[in-house]
Design a protein around this motif. Structure first.
Motif, PDB file in Angstrom:
ATOM      1  N   GLU A 167       1.053  -1.148   0.131  1.00  0.00           N
ATOM      2  CA  GLU A 167      -0.412   0.085   0.182  1.00  0.00           C
ATOM      3  C   GLU A 167       1.199   1.074   0.501  1.00  0.00           C
ATOM      4  OE1 GLU A 167      -2.942   0.231   2.885  1.00  0.00           O
ATOM      5  OE2 GLU A 167      -2.706   2.418   3.275  1.00  0.00           O
ATOM      6  N   ALA A 168       1.486   1.200   0.712  1.00  0.00           N
ATOM      7  CA  ALA A 168       2.851   2.311   1.018  1.00  0.00           C
ATOM      8  C   ALA A 168       3.721   2.709  -0.491  1.00  0.00           C
ATOM      9  CB  ALA A 168       3.801   2.434   1.678  1.00  0.00           C
ATOM     10  N   ALA A 169       4.149   1.226  -0.847  1.00  0.00           N
ATOM     11  CA  ALA A 169       5.350   1.239  -1.897  1.00  0.00           C
ATOM     12  C   ALA A 169       4.230   1.846  -3.040  1.00  0.00           C
ATOM     13  CB  ALA A 169       5.468  -0.302  -1.768  1.00  0.00           C
ATOM     14  N   LEU A 170       3.000   1.747  -3.878  1.00  0.00           N
ATOM     15  CA  LEU A 170       2.398   2.544  -4.306  1.00  0.00           C
ATOM     16  C   LEU A 170       1.516   3.728  -4.321  1.00  0.00           C
ATOM     17  CD1 LEU A 170      -0.173   2.526  -6.959  1.00  0.00           C
ATOM     18  CD2 LEU A 170      -1.855   1.318  -5.112  1.00  0.00           C
ATOM     19  N   ALA A 171       2.140   4.257  -2.799  1.00  0.00           N
ATOM     20  CA  ALA A 171       1.605   5.807  -2.610  1.00  0.00           C
ATOM     21  C   ALA A 171       2.938   6.457  -2.984  1.00  0.00           C
ATOM     22  CB  ALA A 171       1.482   5.445  -1.216  1.00  0.00           C
ATOM     23  N   ILE A 172       3.909   5.492  -2.427  1.00  0.00           N
ATOM     24  CA  ILE A 172       5.263   6.527  -2.947  1.00  0.00           C
ATOM     25  C   ILE A 172       5.307   6.008  -4.341  1.00  0.00           C
ATOM     26  CG2 ILE A 172       7.904   5.579  -2.815  1.00  0.00           C
ATOM     27  CD1 ILE A 172       7.078   4.728  -0.545  1.00  0.00           C
ATOM     28  N   ARG A 173       4.739   5.117  -5.095  1.00  0.00           N
ATOM     29  CA  ARG A 173       5.250   5.095  -7.105  1.00  0.00           C
ATOM     30  C   ARG A 173       4.617   6.464  -7.961  1.00  0.00           C
ATOM     31  NH1 ARG A 173       5.656   5.780 -10.782  1.00  0.00           N
ATOM     32  NH2 ARG A 173       6.294   3.867 -12.833  1.00  0.00           N
ATOM     33  N   ALA A 174       2.896   5.849  -6.816  1.00  0.00           N
ATOM     34  CA  ALA A 174       1.648   6.982  -7.580  1.00  0.00           C
ATOM     35  C   ALA A 174       1.707   8.733  -6.581  1.00  0.00           C
ATOM     36  CB  ALA A 174       0.886   6.166  -7.342  1.00  0.00           C
ATOM     37  N   ARG A 175       3.112   8.814  -5.660  1.00  0.00           N
ATOM     38  CA  ARG A 175       2.832   9.838  -5.608  1.00  0.00           C
ATOM     39  C   ARG A 175       1.477  10.653  -4.706  1.00  0.00           C
ATOM     40  NH1 ARG A 175       7.263  11.798  -6.243  1.00  0.00           N
ATOM     41  NH2 ARG A 175       6.753  14.565  -5.942  1.00  0.00           N
ATOM     42  N   VAL A 176       1.003   9.192  -4.370  1.00  0.00           N
ATOM     43  CA  VAL A 176      -0.804   9.713  -3.535  1.00  0.00           C
ATOM     44  C   VAL A 176      -0.091  10.651  -2.889  1.00  0.00           C
ATOM     45  CG1 VAL A 176      -2.434   8.847  -2.135  1.00  0.00           C
ATOM     46  CG2 VAL A 176      -1.245   7.419  -4.550  1.00  0.00           C
ATOM     47  N   PRO A 177      -1.059  12.232  -2.437  1.00  0.00           N
ATOM     48  CA  PRO A 177      -1.426  12.854  -1.206  1.00  0.00           C
ATOM     49  C   PRO A 177      -1.004  11.613  -0.626  1.00  0.00           C
ATOM     50  CG  PRO A 177      -2.484  13.925  -3.317  1.00  0.00           C
ATOM     51  CD  PRO A 177      -2.436  12.318  -3.880  1.00  0.00           C
ATOM     52  N   VAL A 178       0.004  12.689   0.591  1.00  0.00           N
ATOM     53  CA  VAL A 178       0.076  11.544   2.307  1.00  0.00           C
ATOM     54  C   VAL A 178      -1.792  12.401   2.569  1.00  0.00           C
ATOM     55  CG1 VAL A 178       0.551  12.207   4.680  1.00  0.00           C
ATOM     56  CG2 VAL A 178       2.327  12.436   2.418  1.00  0.00           C
ATOM     57  N   ALA A 179      -2.227  13.719   2.597  1.00  0.00           N
ATOM     58  CA  ALA A 179      -3.540  14.173   3.153  1.00  0.00           C
ATOM     59  C   ALA A 179      -4.651  12.786   2.410  1.00  0.00           C
ATOM     60  CB  ALA A 179      -4.059  15.512   2.282  1.00  0.00           C
ATOM     61  N   VAL A 180      -4.715  12.948   1.484  1.00  0.00           N
ATOM     62  CA  VAL A 180      -5.146  11.245   0.273  1.00  0.00           C
ATOM     63  C   VAL A 180      -5.154   9.813   0.761  1.00  0.00           C
ATOM     64  CG1 VAL A 180      -6.307  10.346  -1.487  1.00  0.00           C
ATOM     65  CG2 VAL A 180      -5.665  12.642  -1.430  1.00  0.00           C
TER      66      VAL A 180
END
Ligand SMILES: Cc1cc2nc3c(=O)[nH]c(=O)nc-3n(C[C@H](O)[C@H](O)[C@H](O)COP(=O)(O)OP(=O)(O)OC[C@H]3O[C@@H](n4cnc5c(N)ncnc54)[C@H](O)[C@@H]3O)c2cc1C
Length: 472
Positions: free
Chosen positions: A431-444
């Motif tokens: 889940e965190a790897a996806l957030a890093i790769r996709a540059r998901v805003p921390v707020a989201v």
């Protein structure tokens, strides 16, 4: 001379990803050992098989505490258990027989040439199987030759009974005592395996902590969990000299620079690996400095093209990017896509790293220290896994409780790194790897709801804390 569109030197994990992605091309693969490379026969698969056996043993020992059995089962025989685990390991490693892998490669239309390959000149490879030498021509060459273990320059080391990880994972012996040189991923994993079967294990690490490139919390957590598994851990322990022990010369004595002594029946050398680049004629491609050995790897650009050479590509451990099967597979896919005419660029920002101890350590992206070195404006948040409801129901004790460390880039408002030590961390890290790769805003990311009670709930509090701080 047979002519191919693409010749792949080495037929391991990286090579497999290359040939799997090439369609309608004439492809040759050159292999001097086994089709499939290290991972299935000598590395990932047998080590994970043994770790699973070790983990089941550890769980069984805790059965009464979990109310799973009224009392400890009588009659444990660690040697007999080890023999059974080894049989299972060897089945999972396909008996180290690559005939099935070779058949499936040929079924794909790839020409397999067995023997040691060497570049004669650009576009020409010589393959020598000891009896015959053949030459083939190719338009593009992919170097996927992997890596080999490095023995540290310790005086006397060649005289004592040492193992590489290959020996430890393919042999039958269960040493009464084992000194492991190197507290990296391989050293930590094999320490837990051999301790579970009753070997007296000591890990000797020259740096001041295990897994020295990971977050300090992860190193500390790994140390406690190994100690809880019965492993002795010595950090800041450089070995000055090795000597054979006793008149029958059956063991080893390691003299540490501190003056301390470590004795063991066997020494497992797990001090790292180097790219396999020497002795294969790469200098004929205008690539210099590779035969000097010592740490040289085949430098690739973002398309996995070897810098400074025409029509030469590389993938896997030989590139020195990150020594994992998933890196090899990823880079091999990038090479294949480029060879098929796409413009494919590698992105390593969220490449995962995992150490499959029980519980495992998993990480992706940057550590706090690396983010600072890169000049990022860093925000971090931490969470103690023992605070999740799941840790309570699982009975994950202190050593297993573990930690979660998140690293964010304040300017961009995105995660850039994650480290987790805890049960199944290798799975829920995704889940965190996806957030890093996709540059998901921390707020989201902070709004994601996790199932109760799961270890992934650990993301909630630190992500919300980061979101609050980034909003300021
Ligand atoms: C103990 C251990 C456990 C590991 N566990 C994991 C894990 O759990 N997860 C993970 O992701 N990674 C793990 N790794 C790392 C993983 O095994 C490697 O990253 C991966 O195998 C690299 O693949 P590769 O294709 O680059 O090299 P390899 O798989 O080594 O393939 C290279 C091939 O090239 C051949 N070759 C070399 N030179 C020549 C030549 N001149 N001519 C012909 N053939 C040649 C070799 O024989 C070899 O078969 C582990 C490693 C070790 C040592």
């Amino acid at each position: 001379v047979d002519q191919f569109d693409v010749a792949i030197l080495g037929a391991g994990s990286a090579a497999e990803a290359v040939w799997s992605g090439l369609h309608g091309r004439a492809v040759a693969a050159v292999e001097m050992a086994r089709v499939g490379g290290e991972c299935p026969y000598l590395a990932c698969m047998p080590s994970k098989a043994m770790l699973r056996s070790a983990q089941v043993r550890a769980l069984l020992a805790q059965a009464p505490a979990f109310g799973a059995l009224p009392e400890h089962a009588a009659g444990d025989d660690p040697r007999a258990a080890y023999a059974a685990a080894r049989e299972r390991r060897d089945r999972i490693a396909e008996g180290r027989d690559d005939s099935e892998a070779a058949r499936s490669l040929r079924d794909r239309g790839v020409t397999l040439l067995r023997g040691r390959g060497r570049v004669v000149r650009p576009g020409v490879l010589r393959v020598d199987d000891g009896a015959h030498a053949t030459e083939i021509g190719c338009r593009d060459l992919v170097v996927a030759t992997g890596s080999e273990p490095v023995t540290p320059p310790v005086p006397g080391i060649e005289a004592v009974p040492t193992w590489t990880s290959d020996d430890a994972l393919a042999g039958a012996e269960l040493p009464r005592s084992l000194a492991i040189l190197g507290g990296g991923p391989v050293g930590c994993e094999l320490a837990q395996v051999f301790a579970a079967f009753g070997s007296r294990v000591v890990v000797v690490e020259a740096a001041d902590r295990l897994l020295s490139r990971e977050e300090p919390e992860a190193s500390a957590g790994m140390r406690s969990l190994l100690e809880a598994s019965g492993v002795e851990v010595r950090v800041g322990a450089a070995v000055a000299e090795a000597r054979v022990a006793g008149p029958s010369e059956e063991g080893a004595v390691l003299l540490l620079e501190s003056g301390a002594i470590v004795e063991a029946e066997r020494v497992l050398v797990a001090t790292g690996r180097r790219a396999r680049v020497a002795g294969m004629g790469l200098e004929t491609l205008g690539l210099e400095g590779l035969d000097a050995g010592a740490g040289a790897s085949l430098e690739v650009d973002e398309r996995c093209r070897v810098r400074g050479a025409e029509h030469v590509w590389a993938a896997g451990d030989v590139t020195g990017v990150a020594p994992f099967t998933h890196t090899a597979t990823y880079q091999g896919g990038i090479v294949a896509r480029n060879l098929m005419g796409e413009d494919a660029v590698a992105d390593y920002r969220a490449l995962p790293r995992a150490v499959y101890t029980h519980p495992p350590l998993a990480a992706a992206g940057l550590t706090v220290a690396q983010a600072r070195e890169q000049g990022l404006s860093v925000e971090t948040a931490r969470f103690d896994l023992a605070e999740t409801a799941r840790a309570i129901t699982e009975g994950a004790g202190d050593a297993e409780g573990g930690c979660l460390v998140l690293v964010a880039d304040r300017r961009e408002g995105v995660l850039v790194g994650v480290t987790a030590l805890g049960p199944h961390a290798d799975e829920w890290l995704g889940e965190a790897a996806l957030a890093i790769r996709a540059r998901v805003p921390v707020a989201v990311a902070a709004e994601v709801v996790h199932p109760f009670p799961s270890f992934s709930e650990a993301y909630g509090p630190p992500l919300r804390e980061l979101a609050r701080r980034l909003a300021r």
